[in-house]
Design an enzyme around this catalytic site. Structure first.
Site, PDB file in Angstrom:
ATOM      1  N   ASP A 238       0.852  -1.190   0.000  1.00 54.57           N
ATOM      2  CA  ASP A 238       0.000   0.000   0.000  1.00 54.57           C
ATOM      3  C   ASP A 238       0.893   1.248   0.000  1.00 54.57           C
ATOM      4  OD1 ASP A 238      -3.137   0.561   0.441  1.00 54.57           O
ATOM      5  OD2 ASP A 238      -2.022   2.053   1.572  1.00 54.57           O
ATOM      6  N   TYR A 387      -3.690  11.067   1.013  1.00 57.16           N
ATOM      7  CA  TYR A 387      -4.105  10.863  -0.377  1.00 57.16           C
ATOM      8  C   TYR A 387      -4.081  12.183  -1.145  1.00 57.16           C
ATOM      9  CZ  TYR A 387      -5.493   6.075   0.603  1.00 57.16           C
ATOM     10  OH  TYR A 387      -5.461   4.737   0.936  1.00 57.16           O
ATOM     11  N   HIS A 444      -4.634  -7.885  -0.018  1.00 57.02           N
ATOM     12  CA  HIS A 444      -3.953  -6.606   0.136  1.00 57.02           C
ATOM     13  C   HIS A 444      -3.168  -6.485   1.441  1.00 57.02           C
ATOM     14  CE1 HIS A 444      -3.375  -2.358  -0.760  1.00 57.02           C
ATOM     15  NE2 HIS A 444      -3.765  -2.067   0.468  1.00 57.02           N
TER      16      HIS A 444
END
Length: 468
Positions: A238, A387, A444
């Protein structure tokens, strides 16, 4: 042979001047090719840069002390949590909606009931504190990390390793893999440093705009230097994948090896061509049978699924403070938002289950401990801001996007990762791949889901790098 004979005759039929011109052209072409190959293999780095993310003006000097830290809680904190949980308003789910619309509220009530009546936060705080925690001030921020040394064994070789988490995870993701890495295996053990990204968990949130993966990479390089490590290994998925990649780009001489369980390549002609040819002539574009199975049909398996799963990304990359406001106020809203990712990102098929398949891979204690790290630190908004900071400008035009990674690299491709990246794509960016593994299962959150598989792959990679 006949063709070679004809070429020889043609060459010797030329006069001396033309022969010299032809030889010179060949030498020049060869020289250009050799130069391009050398340039491709030339180790490049990106600038470290500098930053100050603390409140107010940057002081003339900054303390570099490392001090112990302990996670704490109180009866008041737990009572406040319970009162907020008790005031939760739920919406009835659609019939047979499962997790297709997000976190199914029928199952959410069961999770919240466990959280309210059975989950023991004080006990989990003791679990968190079983490893040594520390903080140190870097670029104006108190950076939190755990530092785990292996038990002393005669004849063992100890290598430093940094593990970096992503969103919506935390340092706690690595608690299952830590004992596997710190125990001696084949004469090797690892001294593990696991930081919290600034703005996540117990690391202070940046007070100024612009804190992106490059800034986080620089902060973590400073941390490793402060701990006395001149060379070390890195592992991440990630955001941790991008941060550790940036660390390897900034100081390749310090990174003995980079191991990733999520990785992407650059867009370009090679990728587009392989998408067109790959399903029919995979060997021409370096695809294996497994690549074809994981990639195609491309629109359904990758593009459409990514569109369905990245609504959160667009929100957090544009208006994180607005979206985060409700989650920072409602513990149940926060749990639904975070735990939904641990359902679908573990396996997209979990959307078809009433319980989202959450307890197939994780215990509720582990899942809620991760949620509590966000809740008790009030860090959901600052974690979401990461982000926006990383996509404020075109990420393809950032200095790191155009720079290859030349350190020894190990790649673990888990089958339920959000998007598959074949080795032939990865090689466009990662120029020194020592190992590429098709992992048999997992998604993930590799360290949280499949700690033994990830630890084994990482160990095999390190053995190749160390030539053991």
């Amino acid at each position: 042979m006949q063709r070679l004979h004809v070429l020889k005759q043609a060459f010797f039929s030329l006069d001396a001047a033309h022969q010299q011109l032809l030889i010179g052209s060949g030498v020049a072409a060869g020289g250009i090719l050799a130069y391009l190959l050398l340039k491709r293999r030339e180790v490049k780095s990106i600038p470290l840069g500098e930053g100050w993310w603390g409140a107010g003006e940057k002081p003339l000097s900054e303390e570099d002390k490392i001090y112990p830290f302990e996670v704490q809680t109180s009866d008041e904190e737990i009572e406040d949590l319970h009162e907020r949980i008790d005031r939760t308003r739920y919406t009835d789910p659609l019939e047979d909606g499962c997790f297709q619309y997000g976190f199914n509220s029928t199952y959410l009530k069961k999770v919240v009931s466990y959280w309210r009546h059975e989950f023991d936060w004080k006990k989990q705080v003791a679990v968190i504190n079983k490893y040594p925690h520390f903080k140190t001030r870097i670029e104006g921020l108190d950076v939190h990390f755990i530092h785990v040394r292996p038990p002393h064994r005669e004849g063992q070789r100890v290598l430093p390793l940094m593990l970096v988490h992503g969103w919506p995870g935390s340092f706690y993701e690595f608690y299952k893999i830590l004992p596997l890495l710190t125990e001696t295996q084949g004469g090797l053990a690892f001294e593990v440093i696991c930081p919290s990204i600034p703005g996540y968990g117990f690391s202070e949130a940046p007070h100024k705009q612009g804190f992106d993966s490059l800034a986080a990479a620089r902060v973590f390089l400073t941390l490793m230097e402060r701990l006395g490590f001149s060379q070390f290994y890195l592992q991440g998925g990630d955001w941790g994948s991008l941060i550790t990649t940036n660390m390897a780009q900034m100081k390749p001489q310090c990174v003995k090896g980079l191991h990733l369980n999520m990785f992407m390549s650059r867009k370009g002609f090679k990728v587009m061509l392989s998408l067109l040819i790959g399903p029919y002539l995979p060997f021409l574009v370096g695809f294996t049978r497994e690549d074809v199975h994981r990639l195609f049909p491309f629109l359904e398996k990758n593009v459409y699924e990514i569109l369905r799963e990245t609504g959160y990304f667009h929100i957090q990359a544009t208006k994180p403070d607005t979206a985060g406001c409700g989650m920072n106020d409602s513990p149940v809203g926060l749990a639904a938002y975070i735990l939904e990712k641990f359902s679908t990102w573990t396996d997209l098929k979990n959307k078809d289950l009433v319980d989202g398949g959450l307890e197939r891979k994780f215990s509720l204690d582990d899942l809620l401990t991760n949620v509590m790290i966000y809740w008790t630190t009030g860090s959901i908004v600052s974690s979401m801001r990461f982000y926006k900071e990383n996509v404020k400008t075109n990420i393809d035009k950032r200095v790191d996007s155009g720079t290859g990674i030349f350190v020894p690299t190990g790649l673990a491709a888990f089958p339920s990762e959000l998007m598959h990246c074949p080795r032939s794509w990865a090689e466009i960016r990662y120029r020194n791949i020592y190992s590429y593994s098709f992992m048999p299962q997992g998604g993930h959150f590799a360290a949280f889901e499949e700690p033994q598989l990830l630890a084994n792959d990482f160990l095999q990679f390190v053995k190749k790098v160390e030539k053991l």
